[in-house]
Design a protein around this motif. Structure first.
Motif, PDB file in Angstrom:
ATOM      1  N   ALA A 100       0.852  -1.187   0.000  1.00 25.36           N
ATOM      2  CA  ALA A 100       0.000   0.000   0.000  1.00 25.36           C
ATOM      3  C   ALA A 100       0.889   1.239   0.000  1.00 25.36           C
ATOM      4  CB  ALA A 100      -0.908  -0.005   1.227  1.00 25.36           C
ATOM      5  N   PRO A 101       0.294   2.421  -0.164  1.00 22.75           N
ATOM      6  CA  PRO A 101       1.086   3.648  -0.042  1.00 22.75           C
ATOM      7  C   PRO A 101       1.720   3.770   1.343  1.00 22.75           C
ATOM      8  CG  PRO A 101      -1.056   4.121  -1.003  1.00 22.75           C
ATOM      9  CD  PRO A 101      -1.104   2.711  -0.534  1.00 22.75           C
ATOM     10  N   SER A 102       0.949   3.426   2.376  1.00 21.62           N
ATOM     11  CA  SER A 102       1.413   3.516   3.757  1.00 21.62           C
ATOM     12  C   SER A 102       0.969   2.273   4.513  1.00 21.62           C
ATOM     13  CB  SER A 102       0.836   4.768   4.425  1.00 21.62           C
ATOM     14  OG  SER A 102       1.186   5.944   3.697  1.00 21.62           O
ATOM     15  N   ALA A 103       1.643   1.998   5.606  1.00 24.66           N
ATOM     16  CA  ALA A 103       1.372   0.777   6.371  1.00 24.66           C
ATOM     17  C   ALA A 103       0.171   0.965   7.296  1.00 24.66           C
ATOM     18  CB  ALA A 103       2.606   0.392   7.168  1.00 24.66           C
ATOM     19  N   ILE A 104      -0.992   1.163   6.675  1.00 19.03           N
ATOM     20  CA  ILE A 104      -2.246   1.367   7.410  1.00 19.03           C
ATOM     21  C   ILE A 104      -3.220   0.302   6.939  1.00 19.03           C
ATOM     22  CG2 ILE A 104      -4.111   2.978   7.954  1.00 19.03           C
ATOM     23  CD1 ILE A 104      -2.236   5.238   6.943  1.00 19.03           C
ATOM     24  N   ARG A 105      -3.659  -0.553   7.837  1.00 16.89           N
ATOM     25  CA  ARG A 105      -4.559  -1.620   7.397  1.00 16.89           C
ATOM     26  C   ARG A 105      -5.993  -1.106   7.273  1.00 16.89           C
ATOM     27  NH1 ARG A 105      -5.258  -6.049  12.309  1.00 16.89           N
ATOM     28  NH2 ARG A 105      -5.888  -4.617  13.961  1.00 16.89           N
ATOM     29  N   PHE A 106      -6.765  -1.822   6.454  1.00 18.73           N
ATOM     30  CA  PHE A 106      -8.137  -1.402   6.167  1.00 18.73           C
ATOM     31  C   PHE A 106      -8.997  -1.465   7.422  1.00 18.73           C
ATOM     32  CE2 PHE A 106     -12.477  -2.418   4.540  1.00 18.73           C
ATOM     33  CZ  PHE A 106     -12.723  -1.200   3.940  1.00 18.73           C
ATOM     34  N   ASP A 107      -8.982  -2.587   8.091  1.00 18.97           N
ATOM     35  CA  ASP A 107      -9.626  -2.716   9.401  1.00 18.97           C
ATOM     36  C   ASP A 107      -9.013  -3.928  10.101  1.00 18.97           C
ATOM     37  OD1 ASP A 107     -10.921  -5.054   8.486  1.00 18.97           O
ATOM     38  OD2 ASP A 107     -12.782  -3.995   8.020  1.00 18.97           O
ATOM     39  N   GLU A 108      -9.558  -4.276  11.261  1.00 18.35           N
ATOM     40  CA  GLU A 108      -8.950  -5.337  12.066  1.00 18.35           C
ATOM     41  C   GLU A 108      -9.010  -6.705  11.403  1.00 18.35           C
ATOM     42  OE1 GLU A 108     -13.247  -4.811  13.064  1.00 18.35           O
ATOM     43  OE2 GLU A 108     -11.512  -3.466  12.922  1.00 18.35           O
ATOM     44  N   LYS A 109      -9.844  -6.875  10.391  1.00 17.36           N
ATOM     45  CA  LYS A 109      -9.946  -8.161   9.711  1.00 17.36           C
ATOM     46  C   LYS A 109      -8.901  -8.312   8.601  1.00 17.36           C
ATOM     47  CE  LYS A 109     -14.939  -8.541  10.563  1.00 17.36           C
ATOM     48  NZ  LYS A 109     -16.284  -8.648   9.940  1.00 17.36           N
ATOM     49  N   TYR A 110      -8.250  -7.224   8.248  1.00 15.59           N
ATOM     50  CA  TYR A 110      -7.281  -7.245   7.159  1.00 15.59           C
ATOM     51  C   TYR A 110      -5.854  -7.220   7.718  1.00 15.59           C
ATOM     52  CZ  TYR A 110     -10.775  -6.446   3.492  1.00 15.59           C
ATOM     53  OH  TYR A 110     -11.820  -6.577   2.620  1.00 15.59           O
ATOM     54  N   LYS A 111      -4.919  -7.694   6.897  1.00 15.76           N
ATOM     55  CA  LYS A 111      -3.514  -7.654   7.276  1.00 15.76           C
ATOM     56  C   LYS A 111      -2.983  -6.216   7.199  1.00 15.76           C
ATOM     57  CE  LYS A 111      -3.072 -12.106   4.940  1.00 15.76           C
ATOM     58  NZ  LYS A 111      -2.599 -12.761   3.700  1.00 15.76           N
ATOM     59  N   THR A 112      -1.975  -5.938   7.999  1.00 12.96           N
ATOM     60  CA  THR A 112      -1.297  -4.647   7.886  1.00 12.96           C
ATOM     61  C   THR A 112      -0.408  -4.675   6.651  1.00 12.96           C
ATOM     62  OG1 THR A 112      -1.290  -4.314  10.275  1.00 12.96           O
ATOM     63  CG2 THR A 112       0.288  -3.028   8.985  1.00 12.96           C
ATOM     64  N   PRO A 113      -0.582  -3.734   5.741  1.00 15.70           N
ATOM     65  CA  PRO A 113       0.208  -3.763   4.508  1.00 15.70           C
ATOM     66  C   PRO A 113       1.625  -3.239   4.730  1.00 15.70           C
ATOM     67  CG  PRO A 113      -1.183  -1.830   4.522  1.00 15.70           C
ATOM     68  CD  PRO A 113      -1.542  -2.610   5.760  1.00 15.70           C
ATOM     69  N   ARG A 114       2.475  -3.572   3.788  1.00 16.55           N
ATOM     70  CA  ARG A 114       3.819  -3.020   3.755  1.00 16.55           C
ATOM     71  C   ARG A 114       3.832  -1.808   2.836  1.00 16.55           C
ATOM     72  NH1 ARG A 114       7.837  -3.321   0.218  1.00 16.55           N
ATOM     73  NH2 ARG A 114       6.866  -4.956  -1.043  1.00 16.55           N
ATOM     74  N   ALA A 115       4.407  -0.706   3.295  1.00 22.19           N
ATOM     75  CA  ALA A 115       4.474   0.488   2.455  1.00 22.19           C
ATOM     76  C   ALA A 115       5.447   0.267   1.298  1.00 22.19           C
ATOM     77  CB  ALA A 115       4.910   1.686   3.292  1.00 22.19           C
ATOM     78  N   LEU A 116       5.013   0.584   0.107  1.00 20.67           N
ATOM     79  CA  LEU A 116       5.865   0.473  -1.073  1.00 20.67           C
ATOM     80  C   LEU A 116       7.010   1.478  -1.007  1.00 20.67           C
ATOM     81  CD1 LEU A 116       2.937   0.330  -3.627  1.00 20.67           C
ATOM     82  CD2 LEU A 116       4.633  -1.507  -3.382  1.00 20.67           C
ATOM     83  N   THR A 117       8.182   1.067  -1.453  1.00 18.65           N
ATOM     84  CA  THR A 117       9.276   2.023  -1.595  1.00 18.65           C
ATOM     85  C   THR A 117       9.004   2.891  -2.829  1.00 18.65           C
ATOM     86  OG1 THR A 117      10.617   0.607  -3.031  1.00 18.65           O
ATOM     87  CG2 THR A 117      10.868   0.326  -0.631  1.00 18.65           C
ATOM     88  N   THR A 118       9.721   3.986  -2.935  1.00 22.43           N
ATOM     89  CA  THR A 118       9.561   4.851  -4.105  1.00 22.43           C
ATOM     90  C   THR A 118       9.865   4.080  -5.382  1.00 22.43           C
ATOM     91  OG1 THR A 118      10.185   6.783  -2.786  1.00 22.43           O
ATOM     92  CG2 THR A 118      10.305   7.013  -5.187  1.00 22.43           C
ATOM     93  N   GLU A 119      10.907   3.260  -5.353  1.00 24.25           N
ATOM     94  CA  GLU A 119      11.271   2.472  -6.536  1.00 24.25           C
ATOM     95  C   GLU A 119      10.180   1.458  -6.870  1.00 24.25           C
ATOM     96  OE1 GLU A 119      13.195   3.016  -3.890  1.00 24.25           O
ATOM     97  OE2 GLU A 119      14.598   4.454  -4.816  1.00 24.25           O
ATOM     98  N   GLU A 120       9.561   0.888  -5.863  1.00 20.41           N
ATOM     99  CA  GLU A 120       8.482  -0.078  -6.111  1.00 20.41           C
ATOM    100  C   GLU A 120       7.251   0.604  -6.692  1.00 20.41           C
ATOM    101  OE1 GLU A 120       9.200  -3.601  -2.812  1.00 20.41           O
ATOM    102  OE2 GLU A 120       8.302  -1.713  -2.160  1.00 20.41           O
ATOM    103  N   VAL A 121       6.981   1.828  -6.293  1.00 15.21           N
ATOM    104  CA  VAL A 121       5.866   2.569  -6.883  1.00 15.21           C
ATOM    105  C   VAL A 121       6.131   2.785  -8.368  1.00 15.21           C
ATOM    106  CG1 VAL A 121       4.526   4.702  -6.859  1.00 15.21           C
ATOM    107  CG2 VAL A 121       5.318   3.706  -4.698  1.00 15.21           C
ATOM    108  N   GLU A 122       7.352   3.126  -8.704  1.00 25.10           N
ATOM    109  CA  GLU A 122       7.712   3.319 -10.110  1.00 25.10           C
ATOM    110  C   GLU A 122       7.580   2.011 -10.887  1.00 25.10           C
ATOM    111  OE1 GLU A 122      11.620   4.843  -9.528  1.00 25.10           O
ATOM    112  OE2 GLU A 122      10.936   6.891  -9.105  1.00 25.10           O
ATOM    113  N   GLU A 123       7.944   0.903 -10.246  1.00 26.21           N
ATOM    114  CA  GLU A 123       7.770  -0.407 -10.884  1.00 26.21           C
ATOM    115  C   GLU A 123       6.287  -0.720 -11.091  1.00 26.21           C
ATOM    116  OE1 GLU A 123       9.739  -3.199  -8.392  1.00 26.21           O
ATOM    117  OE2 GLU A 123      11.751  -2.401  -8.801  1.00 26.21           O
TER     118      GLU A 123
END
Length: 340
Positions: free
Chosen positions: A117-140
């Motif tokens: 995700a853009p930032s490590a903020i999960r959708f709600d308690e039922k979802y996993k906490t995402p890993r924030a993409l690096t700038t290079e990964e966003v470009e990819e």
């Protein structure tokens, strides 16, 4: 004056009517490795037989971890192209045009481990906490959208829709709720969607319209409103979007159906707002199953095209039945005339 059955032309896209089947994920367990199968073939072709002007294939992941679930379709490999081409070719024999929605679920990818995700903020308690993409990964990721669009063109699709709605990745980038980055993609929230649009435009024919689906309103405290997204859409329009497919929701606990109080056509005024402010064609969507309600959206000039989702899940021949009800006729396939 245009009505639901007036042909529509935009750039190289020519539609026999204003009726759109919007993307609706099938979560089909048979979709091995993201490749559409016979279920998808029958599902889409039957709506073409049923008279729909434009079919937009369900959200199709640009990356394996971009699927909402592992039962969903994708287009992250050239191996996916033949199965889509088979669907496209048959759709065309019925005079219907077909697009594909390219997307990435971001933090709402249920089977990714972990989701990104853009930032490590999960959708709600039922979802996993995402890993924030690096700038290079966003470009990819931008390049992945570009390659997916190239494959869609090779498969013969008539238009491409970029999914920027319903709390998925592009929506996550342009929403202040979910984008807390400190790089360029956090300093300029629409930048990711702008770069995706430009990348897609580089590989599609000049006369192919590019559609962007957006959520025009977030039903959550602190969420953005239609004025905010209109300015975001202005950036997307400048980058190359030709049509906006205007939905809402996807953040918080109210999804794209607008919640229990949503009535027929509850999103139409949002589409009309963007249409008027940006002088751009729009697709209205949201509980437009009633023939006359859908007809009036076009008659009143509130939208250029009308998308009917749940109504077409229930009735593959919605367009034919609407034509009979509103016009007293319909181009019924001769094989079915006895039934009508």
């Amino acid at each position: 004056m245009a009505d639901l059955f007036t042909p529509y032309v935009l750039k190289g896209l020519s539609l026999k009517n204003r009726i759109v089947m919007p993307p609706m994920c099938q979560y089909s367990v048979q979709a091995q490795d993201g490749i559409p199968n016979n279920w998808h073939f029958v599902h889409y072709v039957s709506r073409a037989v049923g008279g729909t002007g434009l079919i937009i294939v369900e959200m199709t992941a640009i990356h394996p971890d971009g699927r909402i679930t592992n039962q969903d379709t994708g287009i992250w490999s050239d191996e996916h192209i033949p199965a889509y081409r088979k669907i496209v070719d048959e759709i065309h024999t019925h005079g219907t045009r077909i697009g594909i929605q390219l997307g990435h679920a971001g933090r709402k990818a249920e089977d990714a481990n972990p989701p990104v995700a853009p930032s490590a903020i999960r959708f709600d308690e039922k979802y996993k906490t995402p890993r924030a993409l690096t700038t290079e990964e966003v470009e990819e990721m931008v390049r992945a959208y570009k390659e997916a669009a190239r494959r869609a063109v090779e498969a013969g699709f008539d238009t491409i829709e970029i999914h920027g709605a319903h709390g998925y990745l592009i929506h996550q980038f342009h929403s202040p709720i979910t984008n807390r980055r400190d790089d360029v993609y956090g300093q300029d929230l629409p930048l990711f969607g702008v770069e995706v649009t430009r990348a897609v435009r580089e590989v599609v024919p000049e006369d192919m319209p590019v559609i962007m689906r957006v959520s025009a309103k977030e039903y959550v405290d602190g969420g953005y409103d239609v004025d905010y997204i209109t300015e975001v859409c202005r950036r997307y329009q400048e980058a190359g979007v030709d049509v906006f497919h205007v939905s809402s929701g996807g953040e918080g606990h109210i999804g794209a159906n607008g919640g229990p109080k949503a009535g027929a056509g509850y999103q139409v005024e949002l589409a009309e707002h963007i249409k008027d402010k940006l002088d751009v064609p729009v697709i209205a969507v949201g509980r437009l199953d009633d023939f006359e309600v859908a007809q009036n959206v076009v008659l009143d000039g509130k939208a250029d095209l009308v998308a009917v989702g749940r109504g077409m899940l229930k009735d593959p021949y919605w367009a034919l039945h609407a034509s009979q009800a509103l016009q007293g006729d319909g181009k019924i396939p001769k094989q079915y005339l006895r039934g009508f």
